[in-house]
Design a protein around this motif. Sequence first.
Motif: not given
Length: 293
Positions: A159-184
Amino acid sequence: MNSPEALAAALGEAGYLADEDLATVAYLARAMERPLLLEGEPGTGKTALAEALAQVTDAPLIRLQCYEGIDATQALYDWDFGRQILHLRTLEAAAASSDTNALEVETTERSLFDERFLLARPVLQALRTTPSVLLVDEIDRADDEFEAFLLEVLSGWTVTIPELGTIRATTPPTVVLTSNRTRELHDALKRRCLYHWIDHPDLEREVAIVRARLPEVAETLARQIAGCVQRLRAEPLLKPPGVAETLDWARALESLGAATLDLEAASRTLGAVVKYREDTVRAREALTRILAA
């Protein structure tokens, strides 16, 4: 945890019973550093998987609850305007009382946008915390623009914060997205993720889940509850009960000291299972038939 079987075993020790397919896709999501998109009916264990992954990997769980109208500010970062104003007034007061007088504009502006005043929201917290588990809950409630923003972050882990610069994850987090399929969801987001549909468990697995999460509930009672819930799901209810409701029902009955599931105990505790007035009427009618079978 260097295999799906090892991950399944670790999740099991944490009280989450994942079948072979779910354990495999969760293992691959971590190994391939790809987000995991879980879809399924409410109460089937999507959120619980993220919680269990955080527990078994000894990582903090960072949760982003999605809703209609959520934007990047709520997910990424914001500035603490109240503290910035106080800081500015302090600088002005110091300048007024000193012989050197006026503030330097550029220096003052820089001081207003440093780490002290940054409010990190869940996505930024996850990128800066290693390791971590980021739960993006109910992504189907967010609108298209937010989904596009999220796709950009998950693609580059920056992510880039204009006032601070770019922040990059040294190790990507484990990301879990959930959906109850109220829309596609959009294909672009799905392509970025590994996907798995979580269905309601069969009887034996649901009994095992109750016993794993609530070992104080006797085997007989757990089997009666799971069997009754399975039958209720076949009824025309507005919202069929999920595993979460099964566990709530077991807790309720155990709290009342019930040893078996009879009609009286089931009727008294029905509020743990169904959450609509219409469903309460239908479930109450069905209980006599189900428990007599």
